[in-house]
Design an enzyme around this catalytic site. Structure first.
Site, PDB file in Angstrom:
ATOM      1  N   LYS A   1       0.715  -1.117   0.111  1.00  0.00           N
ATOM      2  CA  LYS A   1      -0.161   0.176   0.117  1.00  0.00           C
ATOM      3  C   LYS A   1       0.891   1.193   0.089  1.00  0.00           C
ATOM      4  O   LYS A   1       0.732   2.052  -0.724  1.00  0.00           O
ATOM      5  CB  LYS A   1      -0.959   0.116   1.230  1.00  0.00           C
ATOM      6  CG  LYS A   1      -1.654   1.286   1.313  1.00  0.00           C
ATOM      7  CD  LYS A   1      -2.699   1.473   0.157  1.00  0.00           C
ATOM      8  CE  LYS A   1      -3.467   2.622   0.051  1.00  0.00           C
ATOM      9  NZ  LYS A   1      -4.488   3.019   1.137  1.00  0.00           N
TER      10      LYS A   1
ATOM     11  N   LYS B   1      -0.595  11.943   5.567  1.00  0.00           N
ATOM     12  CA  LYS B   1      -0.255  10.713   6.542  1.00  0.00           C
ATOM     13  C   LYS B   1       0.653   9.620   6.011  1.00  0.00           C
ATOM     14  O   LYS B   1       1.306   9.103   6.397  1.00  0.00           O
ATOM     15  CB  LYS B   1      -1.358  10.378   7.038  1.00  0.00           C
ATOM     16  CG  LYS B   1      -1.416   9.058   8.276  1.00  0.00           C
ATOM     17  CD  LYS B   1      -1.655   7.898   7.592  1.00  0.00           C
ATOM     18  CE  LYS B   1      -3.126   7.678   7.179  1.00  0.00           C
ATOM     19  NZ  LYS B   1      -3.474   6.070   6.969  1.00  0.00           N
TER      20      LYS B   1
END
Length: 291
Positions: A168, A236
């Site tokens: 990811k 983030k």
């Protein structure tokens, strides 16, 4: 069919939980806000008043939360109130380190754990067309296949615990960099007098084509940045990428530049916008736009 406790009914989690209900699973959800709970009840699921209530006596437990700190807060409660042998699937995007921690702690307490971050944004969640990258054991992956089939289009076991989060991170690296380059391409065409809309149509059909050009070129040209995935969240994720690269001792100069552009967008006040809003950052760097 599974009995599922689903924690986190936000932009992504809410439609995912709904798809699981439609697939015939018994879904009980929990979220700190009422909106997701109401949507789940409308879809035919049940609402819980706490994490403990949501996960008790369930054979599958799912989390879809924004950051590591949220997983760290709820996971001890999940461990305390879950049934030994339950399958825990974390669809959140967090650091590989935290994913490995959940796997280690889960194993000690009889939980089977998969880290399974997703890609596809809000549209992918709504259309049950997410790509899911999974870390864990082959047996647990096989057990989770009906869950993945209900919410996703593409899913694969990419390694052991934490591997899903590694893939990811790579995904977000490519997505962020692609948005930055598409933004620059738009400005280049617009300011050289070319028809940018037709130009992007051509790019989308050639070697420069991408899912981003396929899905986002019209909204970027229209400066429509209604969030499917916010700049704040991509900021983030870039932190996760930079941390992972340091741990792996891998140099990612393009990734570092992309992280700075995303951070700049956040500093300019665009954090709540879709990450395609990197176009506004490119405009500002070229002396155009409002920034």
């Amino acid at each position: 069919m599974s009995t599922i406790g689903f924690i986190g009914l936000g932009i992504m989690g809410s439609p995912m939980a709904g798809h699981l209900v439609k697939a015939g699973h018994d879904v009980t959800g929990y979220d700190i806000g009422p909106k997701g709970l109401e949507k789940l009840k409308e879809a035919g699921g049940s609402a819980a008043a706490s994490v403990a209530e949501a996960v008790s006596d369930k054979n599958v437990i799912i989390t879809m939360l924004p950051q590591d700190e949220h997983i760290e807060q709820v996971f001890p409660e999940i461990v305390e109130h879950s049934v030994p042998g339950s399958l825990y699937i974390d669809f959140s995007t967090i650091t590989p380190k935290t994913a490995k921690w959940t796997a280690e702690q889960g194993k000690k307490n009889g939980l089977r754990v998969l880290d399974a971050p997703v890609s596809g944004g809000e549209n992918g969640a709504i259309n049950a067309a997410l790509s899911i990258m999974v870390g864990g054991s082959e047996a647990d992956f096989a057990a989770a296949t009906p869950i993945f089939e209900a919410v996703g289009k593409t899913f694969a076991l990419v390694g052991g615990s934490g591997a899903g989060q590694c893939v990811k991170a790579a995904n977000q690296l490519v997505v962020g960099g692609t948005y930055a380059l598409v933004a620059e391409a738009i400005l280049l065409m617009e300011n050289l007098g070319a028809d940018a809309a037709k130009g992007l149509d051509v790019l989308a059909g050639g070697l420069a084509g991408s899912k981003i050009l396929e899905l986002k070129r019209e909204t970027m040209l229209a400066r429509n940045f209604v969030p499917g995935f916010r700049i704040d969240l991509h900021h983030k994720d870039m932190g996760i990428i930079l941390q992972a690269a340091r741990e792996a001792e891998v140099s990612i100069p393009m990734g570092a530049l992309t992280a700075q552009l995303i951070a700049a967008g956040r500093a300019m006040g665009y954090g709540s916008l879709d990450h395609s809003g990197l176009l506004l950052v490119a405009e500002a760097l070229s002396g155009r736009g409002e920034a």
